[in-house]
Every structure is written in C-alpha cells, then in structure tokens.
Write a protein that holds these residues in place. Sequence first.
Motif, PDB file in Angstrom:
ATOM      1  N   VAL A  32      -3.239   6.251   3.039  1.00  0.00           N
ATOM      2  CA  VAL A  32      -4.144   6.967   3.938  1.00  0.00           C
ATOM      3  C   VAL A  32      -5.284   6.049   4.374  1.00  0.00           C
ATOM      4  O   VAL A  32      -5.666   6.027   5.556  1.00  0.00           O
ATOM      5  CB  VAL A  32      -4.693   8.237   3.250  1.00  0.00           C
ATOM      6  N   SER A  33      -5.816   5.265   3.433  1.00  0.00           N
ATOM      7  CA  SER A  33      -6.905   4.357   3.759  1.00  0.00           C
ATOM      8  C   SER A  33      -6.468   3.321   4.787  1.00  0.00           C
ATOM      9  O   SER A  33      -7.178   3.059   5.770  1.00  0.00           O
ATOM     10  CB  SER A  33      -7.409   3.664   2.487  1.00  0.00           C
ATOM     11  N   TYR A  34      -5.296   2.740   4.581  1.00  0.00           N
ATOM     12  CA  TYR A  34      -4.800   1.715   5.509  1.00  0.00           C
ATOM     13  C   TYR A  34      -4.532   2.327   6.883  1.00  0.00           C
ATOM     14  O   TYR A  34      -4.953   1.773   7.913  1.00  0.00           O
ATOM     15  CB  TYR A  34      -3.535   1.073   4.960  1.00  0.00           C
ATOM     16  N   ALA A  35      -3.850   3.462   6.914  1.00  0.00           N
ATOM     17  CA  ALA A  35      -3.539   4.094   8.196  1.00  0.00           C
ATOM     18  C   ALA A  35      -4.813   4.529   8.917  1.00  0.00           C
ATOM     19  O   ALA A  35      -4.943   4.377  10.135  1.00  0.00           O
ATOM     20  CB  ALA A  35      -2.621   5.294   7.982  1.00  0.00           C
ATOM     21  N   GLY A  36      -5.765   5.062   8.162  1.00  0.00           N
ATOM     22  CA  GLY A  36      -7.036   5.458   8.767  1.00  0.00           C
ATOM     23  C   GLY A  36      -7.763   4.278   9.373  1.00  0.00           C
ATOM     24  O   GLY A  36      -8.326   4.370  10.474  1.00  0.00           O
ATOM     25  N   LEU A  60      -7.399   9.279  12.221  1.00  0.00           N
ATOM     26  CA  LEU A  60      -6.790  10.056  11.141  1.00  0.00           C
ATOM     27  C   LEU A  60      -7.839  10.928  10.454  1.00  0.00           C
ATOM     28  O   LEU A  60      -8.879  10.429  10.014  1.00  0.00           O
ATOM     29  CB  LEU A  60      -6.135   9.127  10.124  1.00  0.00           C
ATOM     30  N   PHE A  61      -7.543  12.213  10.379  1.00  0.00           N
ATOM     31  CA  PHE A  61      -8.400  13.184   9.707  1.00  0.00           C
ATOM     32  C   PHE A  61      -7.589  13.890   8.626  1.00  0.00           C
ATOM     33  O   PHE A  61      -6.350  13.914   8.668  1.00  0.00           O
ATOM     34  CB  PHE A  61      -8.910  14.240  10.695  1.00  0.00           C
ATOM     35  N   SER A  85      -6.855  -4.465   6.622  1.00  0.00           N
ATOM     36  CA  SER A  85      -6.719  -3.988   7.995  1.00  0.00           C
ATOM     37  C   SER A  85      -7.607  -4.780   8.956  1.00  0.00           C
ATOM     38  O   SER A  85      -7.197  -5.127  10.065  1.00  0.00           O
ATOM     39  CB  SER A  85      -7.054  -2.491   8.073  1.00  0.00           C
ATOM     40  N   TYR A  86      -8.833  -5.093   8.522  1.00  0.00           N
ATOM     41  CA  TYR A  86      -9.722  -5.879   9.387  1.00  0.00           C
ATOM     42  C   TYR A  86      -9.200  -7.305   9.520  1.00  0.00           C
ATOM     43  O   TYR A  86      -9.266  -7.910  10.604  1.00  0.00           O
ATOM     44  CB  TYR A  86     -11.149  -5.883   8.849  1.00  0.00           C
ATOM     45  N   VAL A 101       0.820  -1.215   0.000  1.00  0.00           N
ATOM     46  CA  VAL A 101       0.000   0.000   0.000  1.00  0.00           C
ATOM     47  C   VAL A 101       0.854   1.265   0.000  1.00  0.00           C
ATOM     48  O   VAL A 101       0.325   2.373   0.003  1.00  0.00           O
ATOM     49  CB  VAL A 101      -0.964   0.037   1.214  1.00  0.00           C
ATOM     50  N   ALA A 102       2.159   1.101  -0.006  1.00  0.00           N
ATOM     51  CA  ALA A 102       3.050   2.243   0.173  1.00  0.00           C
ATOM     52  C   ALA A 102       3.380   2.987  -1.112  1.00  0.00           C
ATOM     53  O   ALA A 102       4.116   3.970  -1.082  1.00  0.00           O
ATOM     54  CB  ALA A 102       4.352   1.797   0.845  1.00  0.00           C
TER      55      ALA A 102
END
Length: 222
Positions: free
Chosen positions: A109-113, A131-132, A188-189, A101-102
């Motif tokens: 952003v999606s993964y970190a969020g 994350l905002f 992530s889930y 994802v890097a």
Amino acid sequence: MTTPLRPEDALATLRRAGLATRIDAAAFAAACDAERDGAPLDAEVALSALASIYGARGPSEASDADGAFAVDEHAASDPKVLAAVWLAFERWLEHPIPVAVATDLDELVSYAGDMCFLRRHADATGEAPCLFSIDGWRPRDDASFSIYALRRDGEPLYALGLPVQFHVHPDTEAAAAGIFRLDGLTDSYREHAPTCAVCRDNLGRAADEGVLPDEFRPLLGA
C-alpha cells in the motif's frame, strides 16, 4: 440520538463516493441486516455491509467496477490475498511493483500510494488518481478491515464521515516538495526523480546549497 439510516439512503451515500455502483439495492439491504445484527444502521455498518459484498479478501468482481477492494485483518497476511492486491495495483498503475514489497500489505500500500502521489506531482493537470483507504470495523465478529480506492478526488470519500487515509510516505511527500531528509530516500522517489524535471531541479538546487543528503546525490547523475 442519531436517526438510523435507511439502506437506500446509505447505498446512495456510498454511490456518491463512487462505491457500490453496481450493487443491487436488495442485496445491499440484506447485507446491512446481516451486519447490523439488530443494531441501528449507521455509516460504519453500511461500510461493513459493502465490504461483505466486495469480499474482504482483496479485489473481486464486485469491487473492480468501483476501482476499489476490501481486505480485513484476517486476510491481510494471506499470500493469495497479497498476490491479488499486488496484481491489482500493477493493473491500476500500469507499472511493475517490486517483489520485495509484495509480501506485506502495508508495504504494498505504501509503495502504490507513493507511485500514485508522484504521478500526480508530475502531472501538470494534477488529475492523476491517488490511493485512499477507509478504515472500518465489522461488529458481527469484531474484526477491522479497510476498503482501498483509487480516486482523483478524495472529497466524496471524506464526506462519508468515516476514517479516511491518503496514502503517501511522509519522506516521499517531503522529497517531492524539495525537502530532503536524512535517511529519507524512498524506493519510489529513487525510481521517480530521474524522469521528473521538477525533482531534478530541486535536487540540483539542494546540492548547490549544500543541503542535499549523500544518499540523494546519485540521483543527480541519473
């Protein structure tokens, strides 16, 4: 007609949101003058001034103090910028982020969020930061940018009166709430669920009721 802001008032508003906390007032006023180019100073121009001081190419010394960074549309695909964002997210999360994802800012952003959201979901106190991002536009060169920020409370960001996004994938949010969608298993889930008692209970309940999609079933035995 909206009354133009004064630089000191704009700076105070940003600081209430945890931004520009170590930026000199004179430097901020000069950046506002440069960004507004003769137009009245408003919240959007003030945000553009902040991004110019942060440097819109990912994390910087000026932005690190605020748990934030800026990226503009011209820098979003730059490998050096992506690498800096990747490292910043790993530092913020204290968790490795997959190389897969890097190479794309949106995926990063999606993964970190998601990871931030799932930590709050699993935190009994509900105080883990999320994350905002605040979306802005730079008048002087007609470029869009975003300022990303890690915050326990997003309300001060929303109070800026600018477009704010709360980052979590809809499928991740649904799964954390026990709603399992077809083709809705996010990476992530998949990582999170085996170590989360609430998620394991939700998965087991859905399986017992015969409504758990097949892709989620391996998580039952994890």
